[in-house]
Design an enzyme around this catalytic site. Sequence first.
Site, short mmCIF file in Angstrom:
data_model
loop_
_atom_site.label_atom_id
_atom_site.label_comp_id
_atom_site.label_asym_id
_atom_site.label_seq_id
_atom_site.Cartn_x
_atom_site.Cartn_y
_atom_site.Cartn_z
N CYS A 126 0.80 -1.24 0.00
CA CYS A 126 0.00 0.00 0.00
C CYS A 126 0.82 1.28 0.00
O CYS A 126 0.25 2.37 -0.07
CB CYS A 126 -0.94 0.00 1.20
SG CYS A 126 -0.07 -0.03 2.79
N CYS A 152 16.54 4.60 -14.93
CA CYS A 152 15.20 4.02 -15.08
C CYS A 152 14.42 4.74 -16.16
O CYS A 152 13.69 4.11 -16.94
CB CYS A 152 14.46 4.07 -13.75
SG CYS A 152 15.08 2.88 -12.54
#
Length: 427
Positions: free
Chosen positions: A199, A382
Amino acid sequence: MDRCRRSPVLLARMFDALIVTGRLTLIDADGRRWEFGDGDTPPASPDAPPPESHPVVRLHDRALHWKLALNPGLYAGEAYMDGALTLDRGGIHDLIALVLRNAGGGGYGRWDALRDRVRPLLRWLRQINPAARSRRNVAHHYDLSEQLYALFLDPDLQYSCAYFTEPGLSLEEAQAAKKRHIAAKLLLRPGQRVLDIGCGWGGLALHLARAADVEVTGVTLSQEQLAIARRRAEEAGLSDRVRFELADYRRLKGRFDRIVSVGMFEHVGLPHYDTFFATARDLLSEDGVMLLHAIGRLEGPGSTSPWLRRYIFPGGYSPALSEVLPAIERSGLYLTDMEILRLHYAETLRHWRERFLANRDKAARLYDERFCRMWEFYLAGCEGAFRYQGHMVWQAQLARRLDAVPLTRDYVQQTETATIPAKGLAA
């Protein structure tokens, strides 16, 4: 270029074979200057202005002459972190973009051939993530200071791919669009029980509770994220409907009407995919729906960058769908929808990189210069992987019953449109 081809220096030969488009100047640790490429240097990203000049790289350690040739995927990042590789002109983002644009999806060409032969076995072994190792891996990255993440994320601390529904969206708008997109695919109804596996800092769970009047249980392995998520639920007055627990997905019990997982599957590990989907099936109610949002590879199975695995995401791996779908099929879950988000994460990472650089002095005060160079290399690397090397994000909608979702996808856009807030209001 003839000089480079005749040179006995292994590193020069590697760059001569690699840099075909664009231009790179390398000054080695002995002060020799090498030129590579055709001189045409396009922008590092579509929105960037054309560069005034090409990157000029300087090496300060003779050991890098062979280290970079033998394992650039590890030693380039280490050298930049340690100051043994610096740029006289341009930034690390320019250098990484140039290298990855030339390498494409094939790594460093023939220089990777030997490692490619053993990667499948190594990939499997490195991703054995029992509960204790998973906790250590998560702590390595996600237990860093909240202040660090606040320097470059949106205010809701969404640390996953945003959804750019149109050009020119701000990061905040695109992250809000991502949450609406996920909520629409979950087909939420008031009173349902929702499980959020991985979460984060609680932003998605709180959004779902507000948007659809559902009860949400969020689980994480990060102590830092847990404390922040619980604090946010209290501050929002939602702690009666949104609760967060420190728990491994393999230990969960009960049934949920909806399951969502965003940016967590990359940490599961190949050997555990069957367990993950079997557990999800057991936790999902008979008419339930699951939405899994994760990073993947368009060009088939690969391996995590050794530098990224050592310094940023130990135990992490972004799979090809050919590695995921068989496990879904074996679990007994039905794949009811699959969407591929191309380049959305490249744009997300561009926003994060630019925000981090704008706040770099604050990050240095939190940690140090070496950490800042590490984080720069991480965000730039990335971004390049998603822009040039076939990385993407996929969203898989899963169910136990074929009729759990409508027969067409019209409901997704209809629900998203209906939940767009009035201009000027928070999403």
